[in-house]
Scaffold this active site. Structure first.
Site, PDB file in Angstrom:
ATOM      1  CB  SER A  58      -6.918  -1.169  -0.265  1.00 34.34           C
ATOM      2  OG  SER A  58      -6.113  -2.291   0.055  1.00 34.34           O
ATOM      3  CE  LYS A  59      -8.797   2.619   6.131  1.00 31.86           C
ATOM      4  NZ  LYS A  59     -10.170   2.357   5.651  1.00 31.86           N
ATOM      5  NE  ARG A  60      -5.500  -6.017   0.086  1.00 31.78           N
ATOM      6  CZ  ARG A  60      -4.629  -6.064  -0.883  1.00 31.78           C
ATOM      7  NH1 ARG A  60      -3.443  -6.608  -0.695  1.00 31.78           N
ATOM      8  NH2 ARG A  60      -4.923  -5.585  -2.077  1.00 31.78           N
ATOM      9  CG  HIS A  61      -1.332  -1.527  -0.959  1.00 32.42           C
ATOM     10  ND1 HIS A  61      -2.608  -1.540  -1.459  1.00 32.42           N
ATOM     11  CD2 HIS A  61      -0.620  -2.419  -1.687  1.00 32.42           C
ATOM     12  CE1 HIS A  61      -2.672  -2.410  -2.465  1.00 32.42           C
ATOM     13  NE2 HIS A  61      -1.482  -2.962  -2.612  1.00 32.42           N
ATOM     14  N   GLY A  62      -1.068   0.194   3.350  1.00 28.61           N
ATOM     15  CA  GLY A  62      -0.576   1.184   4.311  1.00 28.61           C
ATOM     16  C   GLY A  62      -1.621   2.270   4.462  1.00 28.61           C
TER      17      GLY A  62
END
Ligand code: GLU
Ligand code: ZN
Length: 493
Positions: free
Chosen positions: A254-258
């Site tokens: 998800s966006k948390r990862h990049g």
């Protein structure tokens, strides 16, 4: 039997790594089997639909070189391939189910359904969901509701007894008790739009889909789809639910990862070859060893059996590595073409590249090619060439393990060796040897000498190889920058 597979995205967001991997697996499987790859647009969720998402889908597939055999734009024998253009079909099939006694009209108002939900929640009843109130409406009740102007939905009759099983190529048999399948889900909404389940099953059948490869998050829908196939009297396709794409922490990517949107990777200068290659490897391998595959190779060797059962890890560092490798496989001319838009955007070169700029680009390409992880790295790596901004922060010049005094000494002697050597036209490797000898003599690491020189010339501690930087700048400009930096050190020490 000809293999027919489909990628069936909903245009409600940008194409992300997971979605694209699904598209690639379907595409490669179709190609390797000599079958057909179909693109279908599942756009019945009108609230979340956006034109931008649809355009992004087309752009992404085109950028990756993925062509669909049937689908929007290209057409085909089972069209239209956009669900919002197939509404009458869904309505016809839903009515058919009602006539066959497999589905029924429901006139419950939103208020009634809301009240039902509240009651169920309050009584903590084990039974949640629709209460099948309209399953046995009498003809008069129906007519009264119609006369009152209530537009009905159509609901599937889900059996209350027994269980439903479907087979998944990777996961084996998956069985669910029918009473755990959501009770009597809506197939056709009151506005005449189908729900995902109805449209998806009808289209897969009418389009002759033989294998369904889609994300594992659709597994819970599996039993309901099977019940629908049974209600229609159709044969379900082969299922192959794909393992999740996770970040390094094991959580769904998800966006948390990049970045997750392919468009963002593209903007940063990832190459389609690298994305295609690496994304395919997240959850699939040929033999557990081989890492490099071109699209054409995958079109031949992709088989379902090699898809991993457990989730795959998307490693951004590994993608960077792949991208760097693919950058180095490009010719210098290709690199020039690829970096041009980045340097234009940075304002380093003009929109209409001049012959002089072209010469500079040609000189820049080979050293850049060796250093870039992504094409946008061309901007910081070549900044020194396009605008001269001296580094006035002394700390930048001082390498690890050095201090101001030793740095000044290393810088003065080292740059002398370099400049004199370059003036004399000496081989750069010979100069490097001399600088190494100087470092030994001073009892310091060689970077103690190179770092201040590098910062003086490029205003950065990471740069193209020194020799290339000097060649690009010209000796005169190099000397000027070095002298300027020397002055900085002369001030106080
Ligand atoms: N429209 C669904 C999606 O966006 C398709 C799921 C499926 O492949 O059945 O993921
Ligand atoms: Zn009802």
């Amino acid at each position: 039997m000809e293999v027919r597979v489909r990628y069936a995205p909903s245009p409600t967001g940008l194409q992300h790594i997971g979605g694209v991997r699904t598209a690639l697996y379907n595409y490669f499987f179709a190609r390797s089997q000599g079958g057909k790859f179909i693109l279908r647009i599942e756009d019945t969720d009108r609230e979340r639909y956006s034109d931008e998402s649809l355009q992004d889908l087309y752009d992404t597939l085109e950028w990756l070189g993925i062509k669909w055999d049937e689908g929007p734009v290209v057409g085909g024998p089972c069209g239209p391939y956009i669900q919002s253009e197939r509404l009458e079909l869904y309505q016809k099939y839903a009515r058919q189910l009602v006539e066959d006694g497999k589905a029924y009209y429901c006139y419950c108002t939103p208020e009634r359904l809301e009240r039902l939900r509240e009651e169920q929640a309050a009584s903590k009843s084990r039974y949640q969901g629709y209460d099948r109130h309209c399953e046995h409406l009498s003809e008069e009740e129906r007519r009264a509701a119609e006369a009152a102007g209530i537009k009905p939905v159509i609901r599937l009759k889900v059996p209350t007894e027994g269980s439903t099983t479907f087979h998944d190529v990777l996961m084996g048999d998956i069985t669910r008790k029918n009473r755990d399948v959501s009770p009597d889900p809506v197939l056709l909404k009151s506005d005449g739009y189908p729900t995902y389940h109805l449209a998806n099953v009808i289209d897969d059948h009418l389009m002759g889909i033989t294998h369904i490869m889609r994300a594992q998050e659709w597994i819970p829908s599996g039993p309901l789809h099977i019940l629908l196939y049974q209600a229609f009297g159709w044969e379900p396709p082969v299922y192959c639910h794909l393992p999740m794409v996770c970040g390094k922490d094991g959580q769904k990517l998800s966006k948390r990862h990049g970045d997750t949107a392919v468009r963002d990777f593209r903007a940063k200068g990832y190459l389609p070859e690298a994305i295609l290659n690496y994304v395919t490897l997240v959850g699939w391998s040929l033999d557990g060893n081989r890492e490099f595959f071109t699209r054409q190779e995958l079109e031949k060797c992709f088989v379902l059996e090699n898809i991993h059962v457990s989730s795959g890890t998307f490693d951004y560092k590994k993608l960077d590595w792949f991208n760097g490798q693919y950058i180095r496989m490009k010719s210098d001319d290709e690199i020039v073409e690829l970096i041009t838009p980045y340097l234009q955007k940075a304002g380093y070169i003009s929109q209409d590249v001049t012959p002089e700029e072209r010469r500079t680009l040609a000189l820049l390409a080979p050293p850049l090619k060796e250093r870039m992880k992504v094409l946008s790295d061309a901007v910081p790596l070549s900044a020194f060439l396009f605008h001269d901004e001296p580094c006035t922060d002394k700390a930048q010049y001082i390498a690890k393990g050095m201090d101001e005094k030793t740095t000044k000494e290393a810088f003065l002697h080292g740059s002398d060796i370099l400049i004199e050597g370059e003036k004399a036209g000496k081989d750069f490797s010979a100069l490097e040897e001399e600088i190494r000898a100087l470092a030994d003599q001073m009892g310091i690491k060689v970077n103690g000498i190179f770092q201040p020189i590098r910062v003086a010339i490029t205003n950065s501690t990471v740069s193209l190889p020194l020799h290339d930087s000097i060649a690009l700048l010209g000796l005169e400009e190099t000397v000027r920058r070095i002298d300027r930096a020397k002055a900085l050190f002369d001030q106080e020490v």
